[in-house]
Design a protein around this motif. Structure first.
Motif, PDB file in Angstrom:
ATOM      1  N   LYS A 112       9.447   6.278   6.454  1.00 14.99           N
ATOM      2  CA  LYS A 112       8.012   6.088   6.250  1.00 14.99           C
ATOM      3  C   LYS A 112       7.551   4.745   6.808  1.00 14.99           C
ATOM      4  CE  LYS A 112       4.552   6.337   2.536  1.00 14.99           C
ATOM      5  NZ  LYS A 112       4.359   6.610   1.083  1.00 14.99           N
ATOM      6  N   ALA A 113       8.348   3.709   6.565  1.00 15.06           N
ATOM      7  CA  ALA A 113       7.988   2.382   7.057  1.00 15.06           C
ATOM      8  C   ALA A 113       8.002   2.332   8.573  1.00 15.06           C
ATOM      9  CB  ALA A 113       8.947   1.342   6.478  1.00 15.06           C
ATOM     10  N   ASN A 121       0.871  -1.170   0.000  1.00 18.10           N
ATOM     11  CA  ASN A 121       0.000   0.000   0.000  1.00 18.10           C
ATOM     12  C   ASN A 121       0.914   1.227   0.000  1.00 18.10           C
ATOM     13  OD1 ASN A 121      -1.486   2.275   0.929  1.00 18.10           O
ATOM     14  ND2 ASN A 121      -2.985   0.942   1.912  1.00 18.10           N
ATOM     15  N   SER A 122       0.825   2.069  -0.990  1.00 21.05           N
ATOM     16  CA  SER A 122       1.742   3.205  -1.121  1.00 21.05           C
ATOM     17  C   SER A 122       1.604   4.204   0.024  1.00 21.05           C
ATOM     18  CB  SER A 122       1.499   3.920  -2.455  1.00 21.05           C
ATOM     19  OG  SER A 122       0.172   4.407  -2.535  1.00 21.05           O
ATOM     20  N   GLU A 123       0.482   4.193   0.731  1.00 23.72           N
ATOM     21  CA  GLU A 123       0.280   5.143   1.819  1.00 23.72           C
ATOM     22  C   GLU A 123       1.067   4.777   3.071  1.00 23.72           C
ATOM     23  OE1 GLU A 123      -1.426   8.028   1.646  1.00 23.72           O
ATOM     24  OE2 GLU A 123      -1.609   7.565  -0.497  1.00 23.72           O
ATOM     25  N   ASN A 124       1.143   3.478   3.377  1.00 28.52           N
ATOM     26  CA  ASN A 124       1.807   3.071   4.619  1.00 28.52           C
ATOM     27  C   ASN A 124       2.822   1.944   4.425  1.00 28.52           C
ATOM     28  OD1 ASN A 124       0.195   0.831   4.200  1.00 28.52           O
ATOM     29  ND2 ASN A 124      -1.186   1.247   5.915  1.00 28.52           N
ATOM     30  N   LEU A 125       3.073   1.543   3.200  1.00 23.34           N
ATOM     31  CA  LEU A 125       4.065   0.512   2.867  1.00 23.34           C
ATOM     32  C   LEU A 125       3.749  -0.853   3.477  1.00 23.34           C
ATOM     33  CD1 LEU A 125       7.424   2.537   3.099  1.00 23.34           C
ATOM     34  CD2 LEU A 125       5.976   2.133   1.114  1.00 23.34           C
ATOM     35  N   GLN A 126       2.490  -1.074   3.848  1.00 23.87           N
ATOM     36  CA  GLN A 126       2.090  -2.371   4.364  1.00 23.87           C
ATOM     37  C   GLN A 126       1.717  -3.290   3.208  1.00 23.87           C
ATOM     38  OE1 GLN A 126      -0.470  -4.309   8.042  1.00 23.87           O
ATOM     39  NE2 GLN A 126      -0.957  -2.251   7.353  1.00 23.87           N
ATOM     40  N   THR A 127       2.085  -4.549   3.325  1.00 24.20           N
ATOM     41  CA  THR A 127       1.727  -5.535   2.311  1.00 24.20           C
ATOM     42  C   THR A 127       0.310  -6.037   2.568  1.00 24.20           C
ATOM     43  OG1 THR A 127       2.492  -7.474   3.542  1.00 24.20           O
ATOM     44  CG2 THR A 127       4.160  -6.248   2.285  1.00 24.20           C
ATOM     45  N   SER A 128      -0.106  -6.994   1.769  1.00 22.70           N
ATOM     46  CA  SER A 128      -1.436  -7.575   1.956  1.00 22.70           C
ATOM     47  C   SER A 128      -1.505  -8.482   3.183  1.00 22.70           C
ATOM     48  CB  SER A 128      -1.843  -8.359   0.705  1.00 22.70           C
ATOM     49  OG  SER A 128      -0.903  -9.389   0.441  1.00 22.70           O
ATOM     50  N   ILE A 182       4.879   1.300  10.890  1.00 22.83           N
ATOM     51  CA  ILE A 182       4.955   0.157  11.802  1.00 22.83           C
ATOM     52  C   ILE A 182       4.640   0.585  13.233  1.00 22.83           C
ATOM     53  CG2 ILE A 182       6.552  -1.504  12.846  1.00 22.83           C
ATOM     54  CD1 ILE A 182       7.949  -1.639  10.086  1.00 22.83           C
ATOM     55  N   HIS A 183       5.192   1.710  13.644  1.00 25.49           N
ATOM     56  CA  HIS A 183       4.940   2.215  15.000  1.00 25.49           C
ATOM     57  C   HIS A 183       3.442   2.454  15.218  1.00 25.49           C
ATOM     58  CE1 HIS A 183       5.485   4.465  18.691  1.00 25.49           C
ATOM     59  NE2 HIS A 183       4.844   5.497  18.169  1.00 25.49           N
TER      60      HIS A 183
END
Length: 449
Positions: free
Chosen positions: A432-433, A399-406, A437-438
């Motif tokens: 950003k990551a 996800n480009s907004e928060n760099l979280q994967t699926s 994560i935090h």
């Protein structure tokens, strides 16, 4: 037209024969006084374009103001708010900040990157602040390159327990084995690494994802996982003759040299294919190994991804760059490379990169003698160690907004998300990551016991 004092500081004269063979960094000959004079050239714009141009928005006016007053410790304290790798960035950053400096309109821009290096050189003992109280959360970071190191730094400062995994036996990723020592001396990187070590980061080195440990195992052991595995998979041209002896990929070549196992290139004709930073690094390494090295590039000078500063350094060291040519096959005798067939190119309409597309000119092929070829056209992310849902088009899907994967709790950053890029953009991605994560840890789940 005002010229930077930084461009005029005394430089040790290095004879060509020493310059080509010496892997040590050339002594720039600057002093603290030179840095103070250079910082004083800054007009401290009301709107700091340099900050806007920096991928992670380094507070450039803040540290320049302190250097101007001779306060290198204060300058480092400002730098370390945003940047965990000041000694590295002071040497290898492509400094987009300088391209927008108003001083550059009528002279030289402020030497922003070199001033960061000066702060790191003259105040090396400045540490990060103490981490926040422990949160109880545990984070695994896979990859000890600039993105992974940045995320580890930020997450430790926030009080999380951080373990960094890397396939190599020494942290740093491409910083350690992918950048020539004459551009990034071991001592400079070591200074930044020791500062990170003091935060209490735990290291698991020589551990390869997909071979020694799986993503599923990391998910079971940690509250969150960050994949910062870089883009280290070799990308080849796929033309005839690539299996010949004497054909290298740039990753293997630079790694071999940096780890003390260079090939014997003395007196050999070495062709480097590509126009990016890796190509320039490789050809300058080949020159230092005694080769007659040159570059083959399919576009023109203006389209080279490498900075013009790096290109100029290579040419000053005796490198010839042949533009608008592209190899079509490698020619061998008895299994060993002896020549390259190349074809002339002309520039057409822009492609997806925004640069003019090189178009082959029929019937323009010719032969170039060569003993060694180093392909430096590109590299990509090795997705084979990841489950199918994370495999995007040559990069990890996030996800480009928060760099979280699926997969909940699994994030990705750096070149693994963007493809091969530079150090400041990797740092920005690590920032950003870490923040994502935090926020995820603090809002979604309790810490593992």
């Amino acid at each position: 037209m005002e010229r930077s004092v930084w461009k005029r500081v005394p430089v040790r004269e290095v004879p060509p024969e020493e310059r080509r063979l010496d892997f040590r960094e050339v002594n720039l000959g600057y002093t603290p006084e030179d840095a103070i004079v250079e910082a004083a050239r800054c007009i401290f714009c009301r709107r700091p374009f340099c900050v806007e141009a920096c991928p992670f928005h380094q507070d450039v006016p803040g540290y320049l103001a302190r250097i101007k007053e001779g306060d290198f410790v204060g300058a480092m304290q400002v730098i370390l708010r945003d940047n965990p790798l000041p000694a590295v960035c002071g040497r290898v950053c492509p400094h987009p900040c300088e391209s927008v400096c108003p001083r550059g309109k009528k002279g030289d821009p402020i030497a922003i990157a070199w001033l960061k290096r000066a702060a790191a050189d003259y105040a090396p003992d400045v540490k990060f602040p103490e981490p926040a109280p422990p949160t109880g959360f545990r984070v695994a970071i896979v990859g000890a390159g600039p993105a992974g190191l940045t995320a580890a730094w930020q997450l430790r400062l926030k009080g999380h327990s951080v373990t960094v995994y890397d396939a190599m036996d020494y942290p740093g990723g491409m910083l350690y084995f992918g950048i020539p020592i004459f551009r990034l001396p071991r001592e400079a990187f070591k200074a930044d690494l020791e500062r990170l070590n003091a935060l209490g980061i735990e290291w698991r080195l020589g551990v390869k994802l997909g071979e020694h440990i799986t993503l599923e195992e990391l998910q079971q052991q940690y509250d969150a996982v960050l994949l910062a595995i870089g883009a280290l998979k070799q990308r080849w041209m796929n033309i005839p003759g690539e299996d010949l002896e004497g054909v290298w990929h740039v990753i293997d070549f630079v790694k071999a040299v940096n780890l003390g196992n260079p090939p014997d290139l003395k007196g050999k004709k070495v062709a480097v294919i590509g126009g990016g930073f890796s190509a320039i690094d490789a050809v300058r390494m080949a020159i230092r190994l005694g080769a007659e090295a040159f570059i083959l590039y399919r576009r023109d000078r203006e389209q080279m991804p490498a900075s013009q500063e790096e290109v100029r350094h290579a040419e000053e060291e005796g490198v010839t760059i042949h533009f608008l040519v592209n190899p079509t096959r490698f020619i061998g005798e008895n299994g060993r490379l002896v020549a390259i067939e190349v074809q002339r190119q002309q520039l057409g309409e822009p492609d997806e990169s925004g640069r003019p597309r090189p178009i082959p000119i029929p019937g323009s092929e010719f032969i170039v003698p060569a003993d060694v070829v180093i392909e430096a056209i590109s590299q990509e992310v090795d997705l084979s160690c990841l489950p199918e849902p994370l495999r995007g088009r040559r990069v990890i899907a996030v996800n480009s907004e928060n760099l979280q994967t699926s997969i909940p709790g699994v994030f990705a950053a750096g070149d693994a998300v963007t493809g091969p890029w530079d150090v400041p953009n990797a740092i920005a991605s690590g920032h950003k990551a870490a923040q994502a994560i935090h926020e995820w840890l603090c809002s979604k789940r309790p810490a593992k016991v």
